[in-house]
Design a protein around this motif. Structure first.
Motif, PDB file in Angstrom:
ATOM      1  N   TYR A   1      -2.192  -2.689  -4.052  1.00  0.00           N
ATOM      2  CA  TYR A   1      -3.273  -3.236  -3.232  1.00  0.00           C
ATOM      3  C   TYR A   1      -2.920  -4.675  -2.877  1.00  0.00           C
ATOM      4  O   TYR A   1      -2.259  -5.362  -3.649  1.00  0.00           O
ATOM      5  CB  TYR A   1      -4.590  -3.253  -4.032  1.00  0.00           C
ATOM      6  CG  TYR A   1      -5.512  -2.081  -3.800  1.00  0.00           C
ATOM      7  CD1 TYR A   1      -6.851  -2.171  -4.156  1.00  0.00           C
ATOM      8  CD2 TYR A   1      -5.057  -0.885  -3.236  1.00  0.00           C
ATOM      9  CE1 TYR A   1      -7.732  -1.103  -3.957  1.00  0.00           C
ATOM     10  CE2 TYR A   1      -5.929   0.186  -3.045  1.00  0.00           C
ATOM     11  CZ  TYR A   1      -7.270   0.074  -3.406  1.00  0.00           C
ATOM     12  OH  TYR A   1      -8.134   1.124  -3.228  1.00  0.00           O
TER      13      TYR A   1
ATOM     14  N   HIS B   1      -3.713   2.031  -5.997  1.00  0.00           N
ATOM     15  CA  HIS B   1      -4.216   3.001  -5.017  1.00  0.00           C
ATOM     16  C   HIS B   1      -5.023   4.098  -5.687  1.00  0.00           C
ATOM     17  O   HIS B   1      -6.147   4.405  -5.271  1.00  0.00           O
ATOM     18  CB  HIS B   1      -3.079   3.609  -4.208  1.00  0.00           C
ATOM     19  CG  HIS B   1      -3.501   4.851  -3.480  1.00  0.00           C
ATOM     20  ND1 HIS B   1      -4.454   4.826  -2.482  1.00  0.00           N
ATOM     21  CD2 HIS B   1      -3.177   6.152  -3.657  1.00  0.00           C
ATOM     22  CE1 HIS B   1      -4.666   6.062  -2.056  1.00  0.00           C
ATOM     23  NE2 HIS B   1      -3.919   6.888  -2.755  1.00  0.00           N
TER      24      HIS B   1
ATOM     25  N   PHE C   1      -8.897   4.430  -5.208  1.00  0.00           N
ATOM     26  CA  PHE C   1      -9.365   5.621  -4.497  1.00  0.00           C
ATOM     27  C   PHE C   1     -10.395   6.355  -5.334  1.00  0.00           C
ATOM     28  O   PHE C   1     -11.415   6.831  -4.828  1.00  0.00           O
ATOM     29  CB  PHE C   1      -8.159   6.531  -4.186  1.00  0.00           C
ATOM     30  CG  PHE C   1      -8.285   7.265  -2.900  1.00  0.00           C
ATOM     31  CD1 PHE C   1      -8.233   8.642  -2.846  1.00  0.00           C
ATOM     32  CD2 PHE C   1      -8.446   6.551  -1.710  1.00  0.00           C
ATOM     33  CE1 PHE C   1      -8.348   9.322  -1.632  1.00  0.00           C
ATOM     34  CE2 PHE C   1      -8.558   7.221  -0.496  1.00  0.00           C
ATOM     35  CZ  PHE C   1      -8.508   8.612  -0.462  1.00  0.00           C
TER      36      PHE C   1
ATOM     37  N   GLY D   1       0.810  -1.225   0.000  1.00  0.00           N
ATOM     38  CA  GLY D   1       0.000   0.000   0.000  1.00  0.00           C
ATOM     39  C   GLY D   1       0.835   1.263   0.000  1.00  0.00           C
ATOM     40  O   GLY D   1       0.452   2.265  -0.605  1.00  0.00           O
TER      41      GLY D   1
ATOM     42  N   ARG E   1       3.475   1.690  -1.499  1.00  0.00           N
ATOM     43  CA  ARG E   1       4.002   1.834  -2.866  1.00  0.00           C
ATOM     44  C   ARG E   1       2.846   1.936  -3.843  1.00  0.00           C
ATOM     45  O   ARG E   1       3.003   1.705  -5.046  1.00  0.00           O
ATOM     46  CB  ARG E   1       4.896   0.627  -3.201  1.00  0.00           C
ATOM     47  CG  ARG E   1       6.246   0.693  -2.501  1.00  0.00           C
ATOM     48  CD  ARG E   1       6.917  -0.645  -2.362  1.00  0.00           C
ATOM     49  NE  ARG E   1       8.205  -0.511  -1.706  1.00  0.00           N
ATOM     50  CZ  ARG E   1       8.378  -0.135  -0.447  1.00  0.00           C
ATOM     51  NH1 ARG E   1       7.317   0.112   0.319  1.00  0.00           N
ATOM     52  NH2 ARG E   1       9.590  -0.019   0.082  1.00  0.00           N
ATOM     53  N   ASP E   2       1.658   2.291  -3.305  1.00  0.00           N
ATOM     54  CA  ASP E   2       0.463   2.501  -4.124  1.00  0.00           C
ATOM     55  C   ASP E   2      -0.107   1.243  -4.762  1.00  0.00           C
ATOM     56  O   ASP E   2      -0.816   1.321  -5.768  1.00  0.00           O
ATOM     57  CB  ASP E   2       0.717   3.571  -5.211  1.00  0.00           C
ATOM     58  CG  ASP E   2       0.794   4.964  -4.599  1.00  0.00           C
ATOM     59  OD1 ASP E   2       1.285   5.880  -5.302  1.00  0.00           O
ATOM     60  OD2 ASP E   2       0.373   5.163  -3.437  1.00  0.00           O
TER      61      ASP E   2
END
Lengths: 261, 261, 261, 261
Positions: free
Chosen positions: D50, D229, D233, D45, D47-48
């Protein structure tokens, strides 16, 4: 009269493990140590005990209320979830220092902390329920007067830290040498000591000693109970009394103890 | 020449939070503090930085390699998962003490650690990638000679602990006052220092000073790199060289540094 | 005859909290949920109970052996360390489904899961020590025959996962509708069910049903005790018996239960 | 056009480890599994990416943005802190299902999940930075309409859970079979799917299918980005649009995708 049950919690063969086959990333070691301590704090804390991180590979817990089965379960749970195991030595005495000596000796007699074969020692007697009383533990919670105003908001963090460390080092030596009490820095500007029965004058002397030696002003709240959580919680409340009344030493029950150590 | 980027990590309004509306169970505070530090260690460590628990409500991280976005993400993640928030101040200087002074000042100028309104400060410049070099950080990893044989296997744990604390207190003061270096106890018998460029003689002097003042014998491995992990890892390996060769000071690259601080 | 004590653990106002003031990073929510469950598992597990993650914002625990004070301490500890709080409803019945209905109703009658004002409900009767017996809990531990050989080492992970999910969905419905038993996927290819007194034939029927409906072959170990840990541990050992003997249903005490639900 | 990089995270030899030399306490296994997943979620997470818990011994991560070194560090850190190790297989494809097939195959070709010798496989190509685009990932975030009103506040928790499981099982199969999309239950009433480029009609069909098959009403927010991410988002925000507008399908950019899978 105090009757302190202490458990020495020692990670087996930790030094060699950290460098075998090669040194491990330091932040992984810091994470493992901190989380293992956190688990110990939760386990012991939920049984009304206290745990102090001390050196992380060697930790001290106040375990009045925990029996042998409780100690065994702790060992088993850690062995199931970590890449290391724990040896536990238990000691009981009216003097915390002697209790810890007994606890330490229990492990030492079986083998070295770096003995490749010594694993999961569990040794020592726990205090029987029938023998427990409401004065078994005296816990003192110290903090630095106006640490935020004098240090945290004014100096750079390391110089604030040096002051608090010097205050801690002075208090820990004085209480150990004079009374066999054990003191632990617990974060911020807080120190918790596990003591024998100490009087208000003895606390004042300790505080004066630290001010003279390290130029750090402390105040203290003192509590007594059959277990660490209740004694320590009472000590915290007494410390709040110091804060509100502007006093230096407060007992949870406001009684002045007679000198008897 | 060193160029140390340090971040002061301060929990907002922590003192008041721990006693509002009433004091909280001590073991819950210990757990929260330790796990928050562990998360900081993992976050910073996975970006090749170092983090030290220091006072737990105030922690110091070596953040060469972390930019402003990295600091923002750290704040956001902690705010999403803990009942407290963090303020972060960043400072850069060839002297670690000055870097920390800058980092601390960044937070102090916004408000007190116990200011009910001050939350999540994020202030200070990070070292630009273009300005980073392979000598930005010097990390020294000290440990106590034969701690297990002399102390852990012989004394009770608290007396072992006192010795190591005295050694730490002596080293931390000496290195801070003489060189602006910052030293952190990291568990066991280990101390990690973030230093400016120090020479072999300067490390020997520090070790002699600690032996004279606290009667504790240290040895040290020294590493240099652009980030804390690589410098610290090199220092660990150099410390292993001390262990194998029976020496007192070893540099990762075996070069004797010239005095230049 | 079984007498199951179940606790519904519900995070207060979680839905709104996750999007207020704005949606939060998903990986932070996953981390918070998983660690809160892990803490619940440790807390309940150290008192010989079981906890299942279920939906994470709503979790089910088997709490025979935990009294009201134990439940209160759990709430207090979570409130001290997380940015959310828990409501706890407790129910007891020979049927696990009815016990959970009672536990759920205890919380629902006070307020909605998304009620901005409802916080930290603690409601319901716990089983008195004097009323506990060695047959209070029956726990069944299922796993998929040769999951590794048939699925994990052959299919891509999602198709393996789909098979196991279909097997779980089928078993969970069957046991709930036929017997009021509650089944929980616990990782890998394992499902743990909390049941009333079920017979060997009833377990065989359940396994046949799942094979017919979902084409997944299960085997099961069954244990009975006064607490979840002992019943579940006995069930695990019985499952090892299935593995070694090549059988489908094994009871820890090898007795065939008579139909009586 | 999507280009999904997935990593299969498999614990080495876990089945045998959990019963060697004897079965381990179930709550310790639950704790270990959950905390290992939480660490994976934090690492990926930050490092962007999932991560989804899936079966806990086998987990799926969306790792667009993580390179081979990132994967190696993850393995090293887990090996330093847990009693188990991880094998990682990486795969890239426009179809998530194919990407996972490749990732799984990478590990399978080296050895079985229960191979006593197979440890820490690290295999597969990561997407080069130069090849990454803003449409690499499509993430869909589903939740159940008025789950709290219809289920959580009315039924007992298990029956609520059964409804949500049935809805999940239906959606997961449909999206996998029709589109090669992978769906993961993430707690509460939320499901996150990693999809190829799907159109509004395709999402409506999926939602109609689940309503018909499982009698569960879903709504969905869809986002597209170069990393999980940002895509996820955006999907969360789009889901809030559904909530506010009373709609069933919302795209973060409100564009209707053309059918092209």
């Amino acid at each position: 009269m105090t009757n302190t049950q202490l458990t020495l919690v020692q990670i087996d063969n930790y030094g060699p493990w950290t460098v075998t086959p090669d040194p491990r990333r330091e932040m992984d070691l810091q994470t493992l140590q901190s989380r293992l301590f956190a688990d110990l704090a939760q386990y012991v804390g939920s049984r009304d005990g206290y745990a102090f991180f001390t050196r992380f590979d060697n930790m001290v817990a106040v375990t009045n209320g925990l029996d042998r089965d409780d100690h065994e379960l702790l060992q088993e749970s850690i062995a199931n979830r970590y890449p290391v195991t724990l040896s536990l030595g238990i000691g009981v005495d009216r003097s915390p220092a002697v209790a810890l000596e007994r606890a330490t000796d229990r492990i030492q007699r079986v083998g070295s902390a770096q003995d490749g074969d010594r694993r999961e020692v569990l040794s020592g007697e726990t205090l029987a329920d029938a023998d427990r009383t409401g004065t078994d533990l005296q816990i003192a919670h110290f903090d630095v007067n106006d640490a935020t105003g004098k240090y945290t908001d004014r100096l750079n963090e390391f110089d604030t830290f040096i002051h608090i460390e010097q205050g801690y080092a002075s208090l820990m030596r004085h209480l150990r040498e004079e009374h066999g009490a054990l003191s632990f820095f617990v974060g911020g500007d807080n120190i918790i000591s596990v003591t024998p029965d100490l009087t208000e004058d003895q606390y004042r002397d300790a505080i004066d000693h630290v001010e003279a030696e390290a130029d750090v002003e402390l105040k203290v709240g003192v509590g007594t109970a059959s277990n660490a959580h209740e004694a320590g919680f009472a000590a915290k409340h007494a410390l709040e009394d110091c804060r509100h009344r502007g006093t230096t030493v407060e007992y949870a029950d406001a009684a002045v103890e007679t000198a008897d150590d």
